[in-house]
Motif scaffolding. Structure first.
Motif: not given
Length: 263
Positions: A227-256
């Motif tokens: 319940a860290l972030i009112p209306g959003h739940g926790g940090a994971l609830d808010r930044f879970d999508a960003l985690t997946g997106a960052v990892l996708a960019v990392l993979v894209l970068g590795l493959f040029g």
């Protein structure tokens, strides 16, 4: 049609979003140690929430894993050595020392959180501000489009066994929102047209990150990661999508396959 009370959490959600935008935007703009410190703090909070969900009867252990995550990530960022990247696995490996719910999933997810935290800072320092702004904009646009369209239109569920609230209408709207962000950057002279195709892929990776966290919460029997972030739940609830997106960019970068963004 949306049900009564569907928008009840909107004021708190909006207020928290404004605060996060101001704090995150300021740290992102300044960069350097301030942005790194914010990323370290958010990553540690997410590891704490994950540890609490996978072993709810050991809150002190969750705090210890969060502290370890913060120390390790800060240390790896300070070392600036590719040989230190293996240290990012330490919190996940440490979580395996005692029994917990779905231990291999929890350990793998903790490692993904650590890697994405490192990648966020590395992207800010290496790729520049424009790349991070595009990445964050893609995630936000995908999330907002999916949230409003999904709740307004509803319809068939995307993956009801894992995330019962996710609909196909919201998922597709998220892809379109991400593509619109890519088009906006191209029209502003900040990237090639391939960015319009890559943006929905990164947005979809963000949606998968959200679905993965939903799976963990369902197995743990909780509605929000905390319940860290009112209306959003926790940090994971808010930044879970960003985690997946960052990892996708990392993979894209590795493959040029990641185009240059910005001047």
């Amino acid at each position: 049609m949306s049900a009564p009370g569907t928008w009840r959490d909107l004021p708190a959600r909006f207020g928290s979003a404004v605060v996060m935008a101001v704090v995150g935007g300021a740290a992102l703009g300044v960069g350097g140690v301030w942005f790194a410190a914010l990323v370290v703090a958010v990553t540690a909070a997410m590891v704490w929430e994950l540890a609490r969900m996978s072993a709810p009867d050991r809150p002190q252990e969750a705090l210890a894993l969060a502290a370890l995550a913060a120390l390790v990530l800060a240390g790896v960022l300070a070392l600036h050595s590719p040989f230190a990247l293996a240290l990012l696995l330490l919190p996940g490996l440490a979580s395996l020392l005692r029994a917990r719910l779905h231990p291999l999933v929890a350990a793998s997810y903790a490692s993904a959180l650590m890697l994405s935290g490192y990648a966020m800072v590395a992207l800010r320092e290496g790729a520049g501000l424009a790349t991070i702004l595009w990445l964050v904009a893609v995630v936000i646009a995908s999330d907002l489009a999916g949230y409003f369209v999904g709740r307004s239109i509803g319809g068939p569920k995307f993956w009801p066994a894992i995330s019962p609230k996710k609909t196909w209408s919201g998922t597709v709207a998220g892809w379109l929102g991400a593509a619109a962000v890519g088009a906006g950057f191209v029209l502003a002279g900040q990237g090639p047209w391939v960015l319009v195709a890559i943006s929905p892929l990164v947005g979809f990776a963000g949606q998968l990150g959200d679905i993965m966290e939903s799976w963990i919460k369902r197995r743990a029997g909780v509605k929000d990661s905390s319940a860290l972030i009112p209306g959003h739940g926790g940090a994971l609830d808010r930044f879970d999508a960003l985690t997946g997106a960052v990892l996708a960019v990392l993979v894209l970068g590795l493959f040029g396959a990641m185009p240059g963004i910005g001047g």
